[in-house]
Write a protein that holds these residues in place. Structure first.
Motif, PDB file in Angstrom:
ATOM      1  N   SER A  16      52.494  40.505  38.809  1.00 60.64           N
ATOM      2  CA  SER A  16      51.207  40.844  38.218  1.00 60.64           C
ATOM      3  C   SER A  16      50.280  41.418  39.276  1.00 60.64           C
ATOM      4  N   THR A  17      49.110  41.863  38.819  1.00 61.18           N
ATOM      5  CA  THR A  17      48.067  42.353  39.728  1.00 61.18           C
ATOM      6  C   THR A  17      46.944  41.325  39.752  1.00 61.18           C
ATOM      7  N   ILE A  18      46.599  40.884  40.945  1.00 58.38           N
ATOM      8  CA  ILE A  18      45.600  39.823  41.070  1.00 58.38           C
ATOM      9  C   ILE A  18      44.485  40.283  41.995  1.00 58.38           C
ATOM     10  N   ALA A  19      43.253  40.184  41.496  1.00 56.11           N
ATOM     11  CA  ALA A  19      42.081  40.498  42.312  1.00 56.11           C
ATOM     12  C   ALA A  19      41.721  39.250  43.113  1.00 56.11           C
ATOM     13  N   VAL A  20      41.707  39.390  44.432  1.00 55.77           N
ATOM     14  CA  VAL A  20      41.373  38.266  45.312  1.00 55.77           C
ATOM     15  C   VAL A  20      40.011  38.551  45.940  1.00 55.77           C
ATOM     16  N   VAL A  42      47.941  43.074  44.872  1.00 57.49           N
ATOM     17  CA  VAL A  42      46.660  42.410  45.139  1.00 57.49           C
ATOM     18  C   VAL A  42      45.567  43.459  45.301  1.00 57.49           C
ATOM     19  N   THR A  43      44.455  43.243  44.605  1.00 54.70           N
ATOM     20  CA  THR A  43      43.236  43.986  44.899  1.00 54.70           C
ATOM     21  C   THR A  43      42.427  43.102  45.838  1.00 54.70           C
ATOM     22  N   SER A  70      33.254  46.012  38.765  1.00 60.19           N
ATOM     23  CA  SER A  70      34.242  46.557  37.824  1.00 60.19           C
ATOM     24  C   SER A  70      35.447  47.161  38.549  1.00 60.19           C
ATOM     25  N   GLU A  71      35.226  47.816  39.685  1.00 58.24           N
ATOM     26  CA  GLU A  71      36.345  48.429  40.406  1.00 58.24           C
ATOM     27  C   GLU A  71      37.309  47.363  40.943  1.00 58.24           C
ATOM     28  N   VAL A  72      36.748  46.230  41.328  1.00 63.18           N
ATOM     29  CA  VAL A  72      37.588  45.129  41.826  1.00 63.18           C
ATOM     30  C   VAL A  72      38.485  44.593  40.709  1.00 63.18           C
ATOM     31  N   LEU A  73      37.930  44.545  39.516  1.00 62.74           N
ATOM     32  CA  LEU A  73      38.627  43.893  38.407  1.00 62.74           C
ATOM     33  C   LEU A  73      39.546  44.847  37.649  1.00 62.74           C
ATOM     34  N   ARG A  74      39.431  46.141  37.939  1.00 59.53           N
ATOM     35  CA  ARG A  74      40.207  47.152  37.213  1.00 59.53           C
ATOM     36  C   ARG A  74      41.714  46.890  37.344  1.00 59.53           C
ATOM     37  N   GLY A  75      42.382  46.750  36.203  1.00 56.93           N
ATOM     38  CA  GLY A  75      43.838  46.592  36.187  1.00 56.93           C
ATOM     39  C   GLY A  75      44.339  45.210  36.563  1.00 56.93           C
ATOM     40  N   ALA A  76      43.431  44.258  36.777  1.00 54.43           N
ATOM     41  CA  ALA A  76      43.869  42.923  37.221  1.00 54.43           C
ATOM     42  C   ALA A  76      44.234  42.035  36.023  1.00 54.43           C
ATOM     43  N   ASP A  77      45.262  41.220  36.228  1.00 53.83           N
ATOM     44  CA  ASP A  77      45.627  40.205  35.229  1.00 53.83           C
ATOM     45  C   ASP A  77      44.849  38.918  35.470  1.00 53.83           C
ATOM     46  N   GLY A 105      39.301  43.270  30.768  1.00 52.57           N
ATOM     47  CA  GLY A 105      40.547  42.770  30.193  1.00 52.57           C
ATOM     48  C   GLY A 105      41.299  41.813  31.092  1.00 52.57           C
ATOM     49  N   VAL A 106      40.608  41.228  32.076  1.00 54.35           N
ATOM     50  CA  VAL A 106      41.236  40.231  32.950  1.00 54.35           C
ATOM     51  C   VAL A 106      41.399  38.936  32.142  1.00 54.35           C
ATOM     52  N   ALA A 107      42.583  38.339  32.177  1.00 57.52           N
ATOM     53  CA  ALA A 107      42.832  37.170  31.330  1.00 57.52           C
ATOM     54  C   ALA A 107      42.401  35.865  31.995  1.00 57.52           C
ATOM     55  N   LYS A 108      42.596  35.791  33.297  1.00 56.18           N
ATOM     56  CA  LYS A 108      42.505  34.483  33.951  1.00 56.18           C
ATOM     57  C   LYS A 108      41.592  34.518  35.172  1.00 56.18           C
ATOM     58  N   ALA A 109      40.857  33.415  35.386  1.00 60.98           N
ATOM     59  CA  ALA A 109      40.041  33.283  36.598  1.00 60.98           C
ATOM     60  C   ALA A 109      40.285  31.911  37.207  1.00 60.98           C
ATOM     61  N   VAL A 110      40.489  31.891  38.522  1.00 57.32           N
ATOM     62  CA  VAL A 110      40.659  30.634  39.262  1.00 57.32           C
ATOM     63  C   VAL A 110      39.504  30.538  40.244  1.00 57.32           C
ATOM     64  N   LEU A 111      38.704  29.484  40.113  1.00 57.47           N
ATOM     65  CA  LEU A 111      37.502  29.333  40.942  1.00 57.47           C
ATOM     66  C   LEU A 111      37.744  28.337  42.061  1.00 57.47           C
ATOM     67  N   LEU A 112      37.452  28.754  43.290  1.00 55.13           N
ATOM     68  CA  LEU A 112      37.447  27.825  44.416  1.00 55.13           C
ATOM     69  C   LEU A 112      36.080  27.147  44.447  1.00 55.13           C
ATOM     70  N   SER A 113      36.052  25.890  44.035  1.00 54.28           N
ATOM     71  CA  SER A 113      34.810  25.124  43.991  1.00 54.28           C
ATOM     72  C   SER A 113      34.818  24.146  45.162  1.00 54.28           C
TER      73      SER A 113
END
Ligand code: NAP
Length: 293
Positions: A16-20, A42-43, A70-77, A105-113
């Motif tokens: 997959s493509t993941i924005a970090v 990875v973005t 938006s550019e960071v999130l473009r195409g990310a799963d 259209g990003v499906a998932k977000a993982v937050l470092l809290s």
């Protein structure tokens, strides 16, 4: 002083493509390396993004500039979210990012809290968690204790160089976590199903005092590192004088008060729950990472 980290490859399943976000930071860099090793794209987002490769697309990203989202999130799963540095209240930025992720259209977000923020729904980081959880995205929260890497890559690195660690931690115990364990957990939840709406409290396998941490580091680097139990107000004033915003310095003081009172000593089982193995201890991290110089 630093040994090379050992890369693990815990990822299975489709690429997959993941924005970090914060891809140059302590966990973002490790998450990026693991995702690439497992074949994902990875973005890599930060204010000073690194070099491109066949699997890494560096993108300039600044939390203070919503137009950069938006550019960071473009195409990310999926997106790995590290809140803005030195900002106490980031709920508006996180809310805007979640909206941009939904639009992209990003499906998932993982937050470092951070561990402990769920003690009170008014704590700013908890409000950011709740904002993300309410966004409709598939959200997972990771709540770590203090990172061992603060001593080598973070706020205490200069203390280690100077040979004096002066913080208001008293004899409070802290189960420091290895950022490599955080990255393993983050990659697992970013790439596997079944973590939706989960919050994982994660710690290292052993709680030690800051004096213990100084002793362990000194033994490995072959140079003295003395611990001084600093006065809390003087510590906050010193951090502020070094250029950190006053409200953030005050928040750091509050975190040390928690440690000092022994309220952050408990161990958490999140690493075991996600990865099926125990976390590293501070001593194991030091033995693997530090060498005499
Ligand atoms: N360190 C700990 O012990 C600890 C413990 C518990 C929780 N946490 C949480 O973990 C998070 C990250 O801490 P860390 O110690 O891992 O930080 P870090 O290593 O300094 O990483 C921060 C990353 O964010 C990027 N960044 C900073 N400001 C930014 C901005 N305005 N816009 C875009 N990117 C920005 C940085 O890259 P650029 O400078 O290139 O932009 C860097 O890649 C914090 O929210 C903290 O609350 C940390």
């Amino acid at each position: 002083v630093l040994k090379q980290p050992v890369l693990k490859q815990p990822v299975e399943g489709p690429m997959s493509t993941i924005a970090v976000l914060g891809a140059t930071g302590k966990t973002g860099r490790r998450v990026t390396d693991r995702l690439v090793a497992a074949g994902h794209h990875v973005t890599a987002a930060s204010r000073t993004p690194g070099a491109a490769s066949s699997q890494v697309r560096p993108v300039h990203f600044d939390w203070a500039d919503a137009a950069s989202y938006s550019e960071v999130l473009r195409g990310a799963d999926a997106v790995y979210v590290i809140p803005p540095a030195f900002v106490v209240d980031h709920v508006d930025a996180i809310t805007a990012l979640a909206a941009a992720a939904t639009t992209a259209g990003v499906a998932k977000a993982v937050l470092l809290s951070a561990r402990g923020v769920d003690a009170d729904d008014n704590i700013p980081m908890r409000r950011s968690e709740l904002a993300l959880l309410g966004s409709g995205l598939d959200v997972t929260i990771i709540r770590p204790t203090w990172f061992a890497q603060n001593f080598t890559e973070g706020i205490f690195a200069s203390s280690v160089s100077d040979g004096v660690l002066a913080v208001p931690a008293g004899t409070g115990l802290e189960p420091f976590i290895d950022a490599d364990d955080i990255a393993d957990v983050a990659v697992a939840v970013l790439t596997q199903p079944n973590h939706r709406a989960m919050a994982y409290d994660i710690s290292g396998s052993e709680a030690i005092t800051f004096a213990d941490a100084a002793r362990i580091i000194a033994a490995h680097i072959g140079r003295p590192l003395s611990y001084i139990d600093a006065d809390p107000d003087e510590f906050i004033a010193g951090v502020t004088a070094s250029g950190v915003p006053g409200d953030y310095a005050g928040m750091l003081g509050g975190i040390f008060e928690v440690i000092r009172n022994g309220w952050d000593a408990t161990l958490s089982d999140g690493v075991e729950r996600v990865l099926g193995r125990p976390p590293q201890s501070f001593s194991q991290w030091a033995a693997r990472t530090l060498t005499a110089s």
